[in-house]
Design a protein around this motif. Structure first.
Motif, mmCIF file in Angstrom:
data_model
loop_
_atom_site.group_PDB
_atom_site.id
_atom_site.type_symbol
_atom_site.label_atom_id
_atom_site.label_comp_id
_atom_site.label_asym_id
_atom_site.label_seq_id
_atom_site.Cartn_x
_atom_site.Cartn_y
_atom_site.Cartn_z
ATOM 1 N N ALA A 198 0.840 -1.206 0.000
ATOM 2 C CA ALA A 198 0.000 0.000 0.000
ATOM 3 C C ALA A 198 0.871 1.251 0.000
ATOM 4 O O ALA A 198 0.600 2.215 -0.718
ATOM 5 N N ARG A 199 1.927 1.222 0.782
ATOM 6 C CA ARG A 199 2.797 2.406 0.849
ATOM 7 C C ARG A 199 3.591 2.605 -0.438
ATOM 8 O O ARG A 199 4.030 3.723 -0.724
ATOM 9 N N TYR A 200 3.790 1.525 -1.235
ATOM 10 C CA TYR A 200 4.434 1.707 -2.547
ATOM 11 C C TYR A 200 3.638 2.706 -3.394
ATOM 12 O O TYR A 200 4.185 3.323 -4.304
ATOM 13 N N PHE A 201 2.349 2.815 -3.125
ATOM 14 C CA PHE A 201 1.506 3.709 -3.923
ATOM 15 C C PHE A 201 1.257 5.054 -3.237
ATOM 16 O O PHE A 201 0.502 5.870 -3.726
ATOM 17 N N VAL A 202 1.880 5.245 -2.067
ATOM 18 C CA VAL A 202 1.604 6.483 -1.336
ATOM 19 C C VAL A 202 2.903 7.228 -1.002
ATOM 20 O O VAL A 202 3.190 8.263 -1.598
ATOM 21 N N ASP A 203 3.669 6.720 -0.092
ATOM 22 C CA ASP A 203 4.858 7.470 0.308
ATOM 23 C C ASP A 203 6.146 6.659 0.277
ATOM 24 O O ASP A 203 7.179 7.147 0.717
ATOM 25 N N THR A 215 7.094 4.924 -2.774
ATOM 26 C CA THR A 215 7.135 4.499 -4.169
ATOM 27 C C THR A 215 8.582 4.326 -4.628
ATOM 28 O O THR A 215 9.387 5.241 -4.470
ATOM 29 N N ALA A 218 3.640 -0.206 -9.120
ATOM 30 C CA ALA A 218 3.965 1.037 -8.412
ATOM 31 C C ALA A 218 5.145 1.750 -9.054
ATOM 32 O O ALA A 218 5.175 2.977 -9.172
#
Lengths: 560, 560
Positions: A138-143, A145, A177
């Motif tokens: 999930a964080r790969y797509f938010v903060d 990447t 991502a």
């Protein structure tokens, strides 16, 4: 402001590709890089401080790229921020020792846990956080990447299309991502096909998403992590598995579930077609699984217990069996497995009624952790699957019953009705070297202090655990009405550990009257019946036989 | 048992493909089906009782395939079990009225909610469950796997590779579950390219995964669902947005978030570069988003507030703007957006610190629902994003602070420390037609009785809500120490609704002293400052101007 300022990532991508083309010269043909030029490639595309995902899965490893990355010049490439699921290979930590990487966000470190702890306490690694897999994705797509992803696939064609093979695992999440944020994807493959005379069995990742492909001199490493030799299952494990089946699976009518790794749950899998059959449970429990293709599940599949298995990854030696049982497994038209850790974790979170796992330590609140002193082992999928999925809205009998019991217990009748996931911790009271599994205080608290973490590294919170299962019995934490009852229920199954010996015997007997604590005999089980004869397969050879010869265990498991 | 018994799905697939080839004859070329033969195709590949996913997204609709499916002969194709995210088109329900489908599992019904309620109460539809999106996708891989998926993409090539265009939305999840379980994927596309002289901008779904492609006579329908005309934002909404920014976003330092749909959150987006700038918050809040490309976010992006936006879907008219701001949005090397509802929902669940949404009704426990009498509207993404992600293990200041406050409140200091997601419900005390948003009893309870549901259809549970924000103030439910305090905190911001008037004034003043209830003046806000002048754009034209002409709103929003 110049309009170009808004497209720095795309410009960087172009610049990196150009640098690579220049550095590689004739060693780059289309997207295909010569194997001996890979360090040159990495040095050309990487920039100091980049976030890099070096694909480390539970099983499949981008090992050739890991070795190449360790070879880059730290004067040129340094301060990398590694974002990757699993630290499995020595190279994953060499990067930090030799000054190429400095920061780490991850999920699981397994065999590297002790070395990781040393490097972290020595200040060589700044750990951002330990995640559960889906949280990291999930964080790969938010903060978090990645700028560069180094992945492993089984084969590629000349255009750069990838066939990941059965061990798809994390690859789709990582590549998506990276490729759609101006990043660069480098894939190591075991085979290159020309795309004309030889083609890929199927395309798992389109060429558009891939920057470079390199054929590794040796096939990528894959760990047969989920293979458990039935010969090593003890009669205590058989007894515990009987309790799980009769006291929990049958009691709640669990149809959709995930099993953690290990001999305890392998024993459950091997008892379904024997003990489960005796109890008349076929069709009533365990039809849908979020699970890697465990060899121990073969007898249950063959006996017609299992309708579907969706997998996080694959398992070495199960390829032909999976191909021949395509009704059960998710396979492509080519016959090979399509695994996907992101979707399978979502399935484990939202579509399963039960998670059963194990732990190294559990405290009196039911918090459990595999983080013990001197080791930072990480969490893997347990936090995601071993948490109540509070966003879930569809009902099932198992989920409703657990939710109703929770209102009988601490949540209280006043709470708005909702269901609850069954989260079972299955542990023997003593683990290796007579270390008690039940403790007054988790090592996680000391680790938090030592490593300056914001919170103790707890894998599954007691609030989310519904049952604790040991050789002494089952504690149903849902039905407990107070913290004190909860503590006594845990003590009541903690055997001869100091925590178990510290029980209030009268209160535990009271909990037993209320079926909060259940002994084998309370479930109508005679421990003398718990023999290895109940196992549907008692050796690797039995598993092979059960599969009709389709299962081909790796050599190290071939002991006959 | 014959070995072939284990591959019935693959055999069925082959049989279905053969039936299609025979029925279509020359109307099938490779994978490409003639548009006027689509009903023939569907009749050939479908079998009674099939689980079918007819792609209905929030925005993109497989409308041509929906129309074709309605035309099949119910004598041949009936009893279908529809598994789809959104019921948006009349055809989605026509299927049930004309006897083709009988069972439904879904997430959101929006405009079809009233008709759905009528059909369900009339026994024409058996509703399995209302899901949140990621939960439904998860079940596609466990117990609701489609046999046939009817999807929409922007373009295909002759081989069957798909370019979904910016509105990728659910397509990857649906197609993966179907294609790798012996199912058949049929895609309607707006354009067919030959793959040689004309090629796809990029490949989003490989041809291996696709059974049939048909060029629809008209482009698929896309709803500009996330466009809000700033001209319609009221000064009350400006005041509420100021409270959200100062009282919650700044208070917790919220950097990663999701906004629900609507004018309330559009007002927040439009205040960031004005009011947020005045408060010196740039860089301190709102840098990372899980969000569709809201036009209302343009001024904040232009002012440099936003580092990244990952999207569930896209938004009509934003294409050129997105392309020109590729540092912010996830785009392919071709420049167009890559959205993905599954990954964005995972991001909303696990990588965001705050979800702010709205509701139609909230009760005294803080439970909220958009299910009102006579309408079964569904939940969409709210349950997933508006739930505490109990599997989360990485820390952030916002999450830790919320978790610490929860231990001050009802969870109690004894609870093991963990963080908590901020879940804000932002509602005006009265909605349209002077219906109070705060009620003693949710309509959901009556709906449960009427429809025979296992649980009331609650969208977000009070247990998961941390703040209630109305024009009267903010109630911080985390800090409440008892159910009674919680009830009074909610009453304390419920204005002149009967629930609000029923408050215990002295207790509410006490809660105010403890900052559990905060009025605008308690936050240092003068309601007279809350004017529309604070909005960074006050009209659609302003948004277009802010985008440098890159944003091209659909016609119906062009009112200048």
């Amino acid at each position: 402001m110049k309009p170009t300022d808004w497209n720095t990532r795309a410009q960087q991508r172009t610049a990196r590709l150009a640098r690579a083309a220049q550095a590689l010269g004739p060693q780059l043909r289309g997207k295909v890089v010569a194997a001996d030029a890979v360090t040159t490639l990495l040095q050309a595309v990487l920039e100091p401080g980049d976030r890099v995902c070096l694909e480390g899965n539970n099983q499949k490893q981008a090992d050739f790229l890991a070795k190449a990355l360790v070879q880059v010049d730290p004067a040129q490439v340094h301060g990398l921020h590694m974002v990757q699921s699993v630290l499995a290979l020595p190279e994953h930590l060499d990067l930090f020792e030799n000054g190429i990487a400095s920061r780490l966000d991850f999920s699981f470190s397994g065999p590297q846990g002790a070395r990781l702890a040393r490097l972290a306490s020595g200040g060589r690694i700044a750990i951002g956080a330990i995640h559960t897999y889906l949280e990291l994705f999930a964080r790969y797509f938010v903060d978090l990447t990645p700028q560069v992803a180094l992945v492993a696939a089984h084969a590629a064609d000349a255009q750069g299309n990838l066939y990941t093979g059965p061990n798809t695992e994390d690859t789709p999440a990582i590549v998506e991502a990276t490729a759609f944020s101006g990043g660069i994807v480098v894939a190591q493959v075991n085979e290159l096909v020309d795309g004309a005379t030889t083609t890929l069995p199927r395309i798992d990742i389109p060429a558009d998403w891939v920057g470079f492909v390199v054929q590794a001199p040796t096939p990528n490493f894959i760990e047969p992590l989920f293979t458990r030799d039935p010969a090593q299952i003890s009669e205590i494990q058989v007894l515990m598995a009987m309790m799980a089946i009769k006291g929990i699976y049958a009691e709640y009518g669990v149809q959709r579930l995930n099993h953690g790794i290990g001999f305890d749950t392998a024993a459950i899998e091997l008892l379904l077609p024997t003990y489960g059959e005796q109890l008349g449970l076929k069709g009533k429990i365990c039809q849908h699984w979020a699970l890697n293709p465990h060899p121990a599940l073969i007898p249950a599949i063959e006996a017609g217990w299992v309708q579907s298995v969706h997998s996080f990854g694959s398992e070495l030696g199960m390829e032909d069996y999976i191909r021949a049982r395509s009704d059960v497994f998710f396979t492509g038209p080519d016959g090979s497995l399509r695994s996907n850790r992101a979707f399978c974790q979502a399935a484990g979170h939202y579509a399963c009624d039960l998670f059963i796992g194990s732990t190294l330590q559990m405290d009196l609140e039911g918090n459990s952790s595999t983080a013990t002193l001197g080791r930072i082992a990480g969490f893997g999928g347990a936090p995601n699957m071993g948490a109540d999925a509070r966003g879930r809205r569809h009902a099932s009998p198992a989920w409703l019953k657990a939710g109703a019991q929770a209102r009988t217990g601490q949540r209280g009748a006043a709470g708005t009705p909702r269901g609850q996931k069954l989260v079972v911790q299955m542990v023997e009271t003593f683990r290796e070297h007579m270390q008690p599994a039940f403790v007054d205080r988790l090592d996680a608290w000391t680790l938090q202090e030592q490593a300056g973490m914001a919170l103790p590294p707890i894998m599954v919170y007691g609030e989310d655990v519904t049952h604790v299962l040991t050789e002494e019995g089952i504690a149903n934490l849902l039905l407990c009405r107070s913290d004190e009852e909860r503590e006594q229920a845990i003590r009541g199954v903690a055997g001869y550990t100091p925590v178990g010996l510290g029980r209030d015997k009268r209160m535990v007997e009271n909990l037993r009257d209320r079926k909060i604590v259940q002994r084998p005999q309370d479930l109508g089980l005679d421990p003398r019946e718990a023999t290895r004869k109940l196992l549907a397969a008692r050796s690797m050879r039995d598993l092979v036989r059960a599969s009709g010869g389709l299962y081909q265990p790796p050599k190290r498991f071939r002991n006959w």
